[in-house]
Design a protein around this motif. Structure first.
Motif, short mmCIF file in Angstrom:
data_model
loop_
_atom_site.label_atom_id
_atom_site.label_comp_id
_atom_site.label_asym_id
_atom_site.label_seq_id
_atom_site.Cartn_x
_atom_site.Cartn_y
_atom_site.Cartn_z
N PRO A 59 39.07 3.44 -83.24
CA PRO A 59 40.12 2.81 -82.44
C PRO A 59 41.19 3.79 -81.96
O PRO A 59 41.75 3.62 -80.88
CB PRO A 59 40.72 1.75 -83.38
N ALA A 60 41.43 4.83 -82.75
CA ALA A 60 42.46 5.81 -82.34
C ALA A 60 42.06 6.52 -81.05
O ALA A 60 42.92 6.88 -80.25
CB ALA A 60 42.67 6.83 -83.47
N LEU A 61 40.77 6.72 -80.85
CA LEU A 61 40.29 7.37 -79.63
C LEU A 61 39.97 6.38 -78.52
O LEU A 61 39.54 6.77 -77.44
CB LEU A 61 39.05 8.22 -79.93
N GLY A 62 40.14 5.11 -78.80
CA GLY A 62 39.90 4.09 -77.78
C GLY A 62 38.42 3.89 -77.46
O GLY A 62 38.07 3.59 -76.32
N VAL A 63 37.57 4.06 -78.45
CA VAL A 63 36.13 3.84 -78.25
C VAL A 63 35.90 2.33 -78.23
O VAL A 63 36.20 1.65 -79.21
CB VAL A 63 35.30 4.52 -79.35
N VAL A 64 35.39 1.82 -77.11
CA VAL A 64 35.21 0.37 -76.95
C VAL A 64 33.83 0.07 -76.38
O VAL A 64 33.11 0.95 -75.94
CB VAL A 64 36.30 -0.23 -76.02
N GLY A 65 33.50 -1.20 -76.39
CA GLY A 65 32.27 -1.69 -75.77
C GLY A 65 31.01 -1.14 -76.39
O GLY A 65 30.88 -1.04 -77.62
N GLN A 66 30.07 -0.78 -75.52
CA GLN A 66 28.76 -0.31 -75.99
C GLN A 66 28.85 1.01 -76.75
O GLN A 66 28.09 1.22 -77.69
CB GLN A 66 27.80 -0.17 -74.81
N LEU A 67 29.80 1.87 -76.35
CA LEU A 67 29.95 3.13 -77.10
C LEU A 67 30.42 2.85 -78.52
O LEU A 67 29.96 3.50 -79.47
CB LEU A 67 30.94 4.06 -76.39
N ARG A 68 31.31 1.90 -78.68
CA ARG A 68 31.80 1.54 -80.02
C ARG A 68 30.65 1.00 -80.88
O ARG A 68 30.51 1.36 -82.05
CB ARG A 68 32.93 0.53 -79.90
N THR A 69 29.85 0.13 -80.27
CA THR A 69 28.70 -0.42 -80.98
C THR A 69 27.71 0.67 -81.36
O THR A 69 27.19 0.70 -82.48
CB THR A 69 28.00 -1.49 -80.11
N ALA A 70 27.47 1.60 -80.42
CA ALA A 70 26.54 2.70 -80.68
C ALA A 70 27.04 3.60 -81.80
O ALA A 70 26.29 3.94 -82.72
CB ALA A 70 26.32 3.51 -79.40
N VAL A 71 28.32 3.98 -81.73
CA VAL A 71 28.89 4.86 -82.77
C VAL A 71 28.77 4.19 -84.14
O VAL A 71 28.33 4.81 -85.11
CB VAL A 71 30.36 5.20 -82.46
N THR A 72 29.13 2.94 -84.21
CA THR A 72 29.11 2.22 -85.49
C THR A 72 27.68 2.10 -86.03
O THR A 72 27.41 2.45 -87.17
CB THR A 72 29.74 0.83 -85.33
N GLY A 73 26.78 1.61 -85.20
CA GLY A 73 25.40 1.40 -85.65
C GLY A 73 24.69 2.70 -86.01
O GLY A 73 24.02 2.78 -87.04
N ILE A 109 24.12 12.67 -85.63
CA ILE A 109 24.50 13.64 -84.59
C ILE A 109 24.89 12.91 -83.31
O ILE A 109 25.91 13.24 -82.69
CB ILE A 109 23.35 14.64 -84.35
N ALA A 110 24.11 11.90 -82.91
CA ALA A 110 24.43 11.15 -81.70
C ALA A 110 25.80 10.47 -81.83
O ALA A 110 26.60 10.48 -80.89
CB ALA A 110 23.34 10.10 -81.42
N SER A 111 26.07 9.91 -82.99
CA SER A 111 27.37 9.27 -83.24
C SER A 111 28.50 10.28 -83.09
O SER A 111 29.53 10.00 -82.46
CB SER A 111 27.37 8.66 -84.65
N MET A 112 28.31 11.47 -83.65
CA MET A 112 29.35 12.50 -83.56
C MET A 112 29.51 13.01 -82.12
O MET A 112 30.63 13.30 -81.68
CB MET A 112 29.03 13.68 -84.48
N LEU A 113 28.42 13.09 -81.37
CA LEU A 113 28.52 13.55 -79.99
C LEU A 113 29.24 12.53 -79.10
O LEU A 113 29.98 12.91 -78.19
CB LEU A 113 27.13 13.87 -79.43
N ILE A 114 29.06 11.24 -79.39
CA ILE A 114 29.83 10.22 -78.66
C ILE A 114 31.31 10.38 -78.98
O ILE A 114 32.17 10.32 -78.08
CB ILE A 114 29.34 8.80 -79.01
N MET A 115 31.62 10.62 -80.25
CA MET A 115 33.02 10.83 -80.63
C MET A 115 33.58 12.10 -79.99
O MET A 115 34.75 12.13 -79.56
CB MET A 115 33.16 10.87 -82.15
#
Length: 138
Positions: A59-73, A109-115
């Protein structure tokens, strides 16, 4: 979604601590702890701490929507997949699962690259300084 990251982190730490106590019992009985158990324990501990941190960073970086779902999953899958295959593959002899480590590692790695993407493309709010705090003069 960040609740899932934080909850997974705290659950992971509880599981890691239980495994640590089990290792203590093994050592107290005069036996050596198997390396696969130590490796899974360490990976789950570190990844669980990072899951809690991610629960605040998303939330601090404003990750929302599909990117948020992807990072979390992706992160939760990797958090449990990496130690899980070590314990199942080496500990229970299910070595055919070991190649899935590339899948779980890739998910992390994919999660970290999205971040990373969100970090470099998101403008920081405010001036970046400590507003309202006077410097100490002592």
């Amino acid at each position: 979604m960040t609740k899932a990251l934080k909850a997974s982190g705290f659950l992971g730490l509880a599981v890691m601590m239980a495994v640590g106590l089990h290792q203590f019992v093994i050592l107290s009985g005069g036996s050596a702890v198997p390396p696969w158990m130590i490796g899974g324990h360490a990976h789950l501990g570190v990844l669980s701490i990072l899951a809690i941190v991610m629960g605040f960073a998303v939330p601090a970086l404003g990750v929302v929507g599909q990117l948020r779902t992807a990072v979390t999953g992706l992160f939760i899958a990797g958090q449990w997949g990496i130690p899980g295959i070590v314990w199942l593959g080496e500990g229970f002899g299910l070595t055919f699962l070991m190649p899935t480590g590339f899948l779980w590692g890739g998910a992390l790695i994919a999660s970290m690259l999205i971040m990373l993407y969100k970090t470099v493309t998101t403008e920081e709010a405010g001036g970046g300084g400590r507003a309202g705090v006077a410097p100490a003069d002592d």
